[in-house]
Design a protein around this motif. Structure first.
Motif, PDB file in Angstrom:
ATOM      1  N   GLN A  21       0.830  -1.207   0.000  1.00 31.69           N
ATOM      2  CA  GLN A  21       0.000   0.000   0.000  1.00 31.69           C
ATOM      3  C   GLN A  21       0.866   1.260   0.000  1.00 31.69           C
ATOM      4  N   THR A  22       2.030   1.204   0.634  1.00 35.37           N
ATOM      5  CA  THR A  22       2.903   2.375   0.678  1.00 35.37           C
ATOM      6  C   THR A  22       3.585   2.618  -0.664  1.00 35.37           C
ATOM      7  N   PHE A  23       4.077   1.564  -1.299  1.00 38.21           N
ATOM      8  CA  PHE A  23       4.847   1.703  -2.530  1.00 38.21           C
ATOM      9  C   PHE A  23       3.981   1.816  -3.781  1.00 38.21           C
ATOM     10  N   PHE A  24       2.836   1.135  -3.807  1.00 36.33           N
ATOM     11  CA  PHE A  24       2.088   0.982  -5.061  1.00 36.33           C
ATOM     12  C   PHE A  24       0.779   1.767  -5.109  1.00 36.33           C
ATOM     13  N   THR A  25       0.508   2.591  -4.121  1.00 34.96           N
ATOM     14  CA  THR A  25      -0.722   3.391  -4.136  1.00 34.96           C
ATOM     15  C   THR A  25      -0.392   4.846  -3.818  1.00 34.96           C
ATOM     16  N   CYS A  26      -1.312   5.737  -4.186  1.00 36.65           N
ATOM     17  CA  CYS A  26      -1.198   7.154  -3.857  1.00 36.65           C
ATOM     18  C   CYS A  26      -2.599   7.741  -3.746  1.00 36.65           C
ATOM     19  N   SER A  54       4.257  10.428 -15.961  1.00 40.18           N
ATOM     20  CA  SER A  54       4.289  11.138 -14.681  1.00 40.18           C
ATOM     21  C   SER A  54       5.559  11.958 -14.515  1.00 40.18           C
ATOM     22  N   GLN A  55       6.635  11.574 -15.199  1.00 42.66           N
ATOM     23  CA  GLN A  55       7.872  12.339 -15.106  1.00 42.66           C
ATOM     24  C   GLN A  55       7.733  13.705 -15.759  1.00 42.66           C
ATOM     25  N   GLN A  56       6.951  13.784 -16.789  1.00 43.57           N
ATOM     26  CA  GLN A  56       6.744  15.065 -17.461  1.00 43.57           C
ATOM     27  C   GLN A  56       5.834  15.995 -16.669  1.00 43.57           C
ATOM     28  N   LEU A  57       4.969  15.420 -15.795  1.00 44.21           N
ATOM     29  CA  LEU A  57       3.983  16.232 -15.072  1.00 44.21           C
ATOM     30  C   LEU A  57       4.298  16.364 -13.586  1.00 44.21           C
ATOM     31  N   GLN A  58       5.443  15.898 -13.135  1.00 43.27           N
ATOM     32  CA  GLN A  58       5.709  15.838 -11.701  1.00 43.27           C
ATOM     33  C   GLN A  58       5.802  17.223 -11.052  1.00 43.27           C
ATOM     34  N   HIS A  59       6.148  18.262 -11.807  1.00 42.25           N
ATOM     35  CA  HIS A  59       6.299  19.603 -11.239  1.00 42.25           C
ATOM     36  C   HIS A  59       5.022  20.445 -11.367  1.00 42.25           C
ATOM     37  N   HIS A  60       3.916  19.841 -11.765  1.00 43.70           N
ATOM     38  CA  HIS A  60       2.678  20.602 -11.944  1.00 43.70           C
ATOM     39  C   HIS A  60       1.830  20.666 -10.676  1.00 43.70           C
ATOM     40  N   GLY A  61       2.267  20.011  -9.621  1.00 45.25           N
ATOM     41  CA  GLY A  61       1.502  20.052  -8.379  1.00 45.25           C
ATOM     42  C   GLY A  61       1.844  18.866  -7.495  1.00 45.25           C
ATOM     43  N   THR A  62       1.369  18.919  -6.256  1.00 46.45           N
ATOM     44  CA  THR A  62       1.657  17.833  -5.310  1.00 46.45           C
ATOM     45  C   THR A  62       1.011  16.519  -5.737  1.00 46.45           C
ATOM     46  N   GLN A  63      -0.142  16.586  -6.373  1.00 44.11           N
ATOM     47  CA  GLN A  63      -0.819  15.376  -6.825  1.00 44.11           C
ATOM     48  C   GLN A  63       0.013  14.644  -7.874  1.00 44.11           C
ATOM     49  N   TYR A  64       0.555  15.365  -8.847  1.00 47.19           N
ATOM     50  CA  TYR A  64       1.387  14.745  -9.878  1.00 47.19           C
ATOM     51  C   TYR A  64       2.725  14.283  -9.304  1.00 47.19           C
ATOM     52  N   GLU A  65       3.202  15.005  -8.300  1.00 48.17           N
ATOM     53  CA  GLU A  65       4.444  14.580  -7.662  1.00 48.17           C
ATOM     54  C   GLU A  65       4.266  13.248  -6.942  1.00 48.17           C
ATOM     55  N   ALA A  66       3.117  13.052  -6.281  1.00 48.89           N
ATOM     56  CA  ALA A  66       2.829  11.778  -5.616  1.00 48.89           C
ATOM     57  C   ALA A  66       2.698  10.651  -6.628  1.00 48.89           C
ATOM     58  N   GLN A  67       2.067  10.941  -7.778  1.00 56.91           N
ATOM     59  CA  GLN A  67       1.963   9.927  -8.830  1.00 56.91           C
ATOM     60  C   GLN A  67       3.338   9.517  -9.353  1.00 56.91           C
ATOM     61  N   HIS A  68       4.212  10.483  -9.552  1.00 61.34           N
ATOM     62  CA  HIS A  68       5.553  10.172 -10.048  1.00 61.34           C
ATOM     63  C   HIS A  68       6.338   9.350  -9.025  1.00 61.34           C
ATOM     64  N   ARG A  69       6.182   9.657  -7.736  1.00 58.76           N
ATOM     65  CA  ARG A  69       6.882   8.880  -6.703  1.00 58.76           C
ATOM     66  C   ARG A  69       6.373   7.436  -6.702  1.00 58.76           C
ATOM     67  N   ARG A  70       5.058   7.271  -6.840  1.00 61.78           N
ATOM     68  CA  ARG A  70       4.503   5.928  -6.883  1.00 61.78           C
ATOM     69  C   ARG A  70       4.979   5.167  -8.116  1.00 61.78           C
ATOM     70  N   ASP A  71       4.969   5.819  -9.279  1.00 58.63           N
ATOM     71  CA  ASP A  71       5.407   5.162 -10.516  1.00 58.63           C
ATOM     72  C   ASP A  71       6.897   4.808 -10.466  1.00 58.63           C
ATOM     73  N   THR A  72       7.689   5.631  -9.787  1.00 58.83           N
ATOM     74  CA  THR A  72       9.115   5.319  -9.619  1.00 58.83           C
ATOM     75  C   THR A  72       9.303   4.061  -8.783  1.00 58.83           C
ATOM     76  N   ASN A  73       8.564   3.970  -7.668  1.00 58.12           N
ATOM     77  CA  ASN A  73       8.654   2.777  -6.821  1.00 58.12           C
ATOM     78  C   ASN A  73       8.235   1.520  -7.578  1.00 58.12           C
ATOM     79  N   VAL A  74       7.181   1.641  -8.379  1.00 58.35           N
ATOM     80  CA  VAL A  74       6.699   0.492  -9.150  1.00 58.35           C
ATOM     81  C   VAL A  74       7.757   0.044 -10.156  1.00 58.35           C
ATOM     82  N   LEU A  75       8.386   0.998 -10.861  1.00 58.73           N
ATOM     83  CA  LEU A  75       9.377   0.649 -11.875  1.00 58.73           C
ATOM     84  C   LEU A  75      10.613   0.008 -11.250  1.00 58.73           C
ATOM     85  N   VAL A  76      11.084   0.553 -10.126  1.00 56.51           N
ATOM     86  CA  VAL A  76      12.258  -0.020  -9.458  1.00 56.51           C
ATOM     87  C   VAL A  76      11.954  -1.429  -8.959  1.00 56.51           C
TER      88      VAL A  76
END
Length: 572
Positions: A185-190, A263-285
């Motif tokens: 839930q921590t790594f794969f959800t936002c 999500s990498q292209q939209l990560q600086h558009h707000g906190t919501q997109y930043e959370a999505q990018h962090r989640r997608d990074t964890n999923v890819l790793v």
């Protein structure tokens, strides 16, 4: 009756004038004097103690008569019942000690009886300082007993479930699986998962306790779109082979890379997109790391090493996954010891949290330099060389960090499947390390001999003192059929030894009384008679001492004041 009256005359207060009579006691005559309350209390005490002594003699005589009338059958029943009760208590105490690591009677006494008999005053400054110190130590133990994700954890469907199908045993505890659910839930959800229907379904799936419900939810999410987390769940729990899991992870990689780029292209558009990018990074790793582990398990070790190196280079800040431990194990399989030393030089830093993999791999490399020519007998005769001393010091350093590992490396304890979470310096970490690295120690000839010379001695505290909470946490992480290794080794509680001795003694008495009833009856009567005679003579001696002391008190309190008064008034 040994006294008749103690009355007040002339209407004065008891403390001013008192006449005491004792005409039936031969050692005293009627005494009439002015005395205080202290002399009167002395006489009352003497009379009371005399009554107590004589009544004790009567009771002792009655008890002796009762014991003389008992038959050997009574003694057999008494000793047999005592042996049975103490045996049941012993069995329960032993079971409780093996399961919880403490004595039940001792725990009840400390937790419930000691506060009732008189607790410590918490208002004093010293006690407040003590309580503050205990609170600090508790906070330190909690931080030391932090549970970590096992970087080499197995696949639940392809490995853990296969073990259950073959043996009928559950290798994972509910506590361990609950921690894994929290990690997912921590790594794969936002918080923005509700914007995408597939992610919303998977957010509920990670919270399901039933495995079949989670698998059904993953298939439902895949019907809507290619969801990377849905492929992850199916690869972890539904795939029954490593090859099938690898195929599903490759599909997850394709979907995960697309989400990551968007999500990498939209990560600086707000906190919501930043959370999505962090989640997608964890999923890819996570996907790339599990693909590298699949390659390692399928024998493609060089490919696995390349994937791990690329992953560590692409995401250098994600050290929480401990990918370097996967890399160390793969390099040891390739026997590429120079690269192993380079990885250790980078990660074996005092500022980073150490692990058994780091400490024991460093010890293995130093042992490898001297193990082919090392002999404990020869070293004890000629002494240790510089290289051998460095190897022994490295092993001491590793044993001090986790003292449970040598039991598994020397195969003194049987291995089980490692849990999905481990406790640093605990038995769970030792199992996880030995499960994957035992083959590497066996490959280096003579390396295991260094674990015997010398034994795990204390060479100085290189780390924090060994935490006391590891046993409790390991019992939650490891299955019930595994005997948890405890360090330092606990001694048997006093109550187990006491009940064992009591059970053995009473059982022996019951057996002797049953086999030799006449002899044991004579022995019991002799013991009771001797005890009665000793008690009666002791009480009579104490009574004579009391009588003599009272005579002296009467002389001082009665005769001396009378003579003083006669001399003062001039009487002849």
């Amino acid at each position: 009756m040994w006294y008749d009256a103690c009355t007040v005359t002339d209407g004065t207060d008891l403390s001013s004038r008192c006449i005491c009579y004792s005409p039936r006691w031969p050692s005293f005559q009627a005494a009439s004097t002015e005395c205080g309350l202290e002399e009167s209390f002395c006489l009352w005490s003497w009379c009371t103690l005399t009554l107590i002594c004589l009544s004790s003699l009567c009771v002792s005589s009655t008890v002796s008569m009762f014991l003389n009338t008992l038959t050997p059958k009574f003694y057999v029943a008494l000793t047999g019942t005592s042996s049975l009760i103490s045996g049941l208590i012993l069995i329960f105490e032993w079971w409780y000690f093996r399961k919880y690591g403490t004595s039940f009677i001792e725990q009840v006494s400390v937790s419930h009886l000691r506060p009732l008999l008189g607790g410590v005053d918490s208002s004093s400054p010293s006690n407040s300082n003590t309580s503050n110190g205990e609170a600090d130590s508790n906070r330190q133990s909690v931080s030391e007993c932090k549970v970590w994700r096992n970087p080499l954890n197995l696949f639940r469907g392809a490995e853990y479930n296969r073990y259950t199908w073959v043996t009928g045993r559950e290798p994972l505890t509910y506590y361990d699986m609950n921690l894994s659910a929290q990690d997912h839930q921590t790594f794969f959800t936002c918080d923005s998962d509700h914007l995408r229907p597939a992610d919303a379904i998977m957010q509920k799936a990670w919270r399901e306790r039933n495995p079949q419900a989670r698998i059904s939810a993953a298939h439902e999410a895949l019907e809507l779109e290619d969801c990377a987390t849905a492929y992850i769940l199916l690869a972890e729990e539904e795939a029954t082979t490593i090859m099938e899991a690898e195929r599903l992870f490759k599909q997850a990689l394709k979907a995960g890379e697309g989400c990551y780029r968007r999500s990498q292209q939209l990560q600086h558009h707000g906190t919501q997109y930043e959370a999505q990018h962090r989640r997608d990074t964890n999923v890819l790793v996570y996907i790339k790391r599990r693909l590298a582990m699949c390659s390692r398990k399928l024998g493609r070790t060089r490919e696995a090493v390349k994937m791990m190196r690329d992953l560590m280079k692409e995401f250098p800040l994600l050290s929480m996954f401990n990918i370097h431990e996967n890399l160390l194990e793969s390099l040891l399989e390739l026997q590429n010891y120079a690269d192993v030393q380079a990885v250790l030089a980078k990660y074996d830093d005092i500022s980073l949290p150490k692990s058994a993999t780091i400490c024991y791999t460093a010890a293995l490399l130093k042992a490898r330099a001297v193990s082919d020519k090392f002999s404990p007998e020869a070293a004890s005769r000629r002494g240790l060389s510089t290289a051998e001393m460095n190897a022994v010091e490295a092993i001491h350093r590793a044993v001090e960090f986790n003292p449970h590992v040598p039991k598994y490396l020397l195969e003194m304890k049987s291995l089980i499947l490692p849990p999905e979470h481990i406790l640093k310096r605990g038995d769970s970490e030792a199992i996880a390390y030995a499960f994957f690295h035992l083959q590497h120690w066996k490959r280096v000839e003579g390396a295991l001999n260094l674990l015997h010379f010398p034994g795990p001695a204390d060479k100085g505290h290189l780390f924090y003192p060994y935490p006391i909470c590891t046993e409790t946490a390991d019992r939650e992480l490891l299955p019930m059929f595994h005997e948890v290794s405890v360090y330092p080794k606990k001694e048997l509680p006093f109550f187990i030894l006491f009940t064992a001795g009591l059970c053995s003694f009473t059982a022996m008495l019951a057996l002797l009384t049953h086999q030799f009833p006449e002899l044991m009856g004579v022995f019991a009567k002799a013991v009771s008679t001797h005890t009665h005679t000793y008690t009666r003579s002791e009480l009579w001696f104490q009574l004579q001492i009391i009588t003599a002391s009272v005579r002296i008190d009467m002389y001082v309190a009665v005769d001396v004041p009378q003579r003083t008064n006669q001399k003062h008034f001039g009487d002849p």
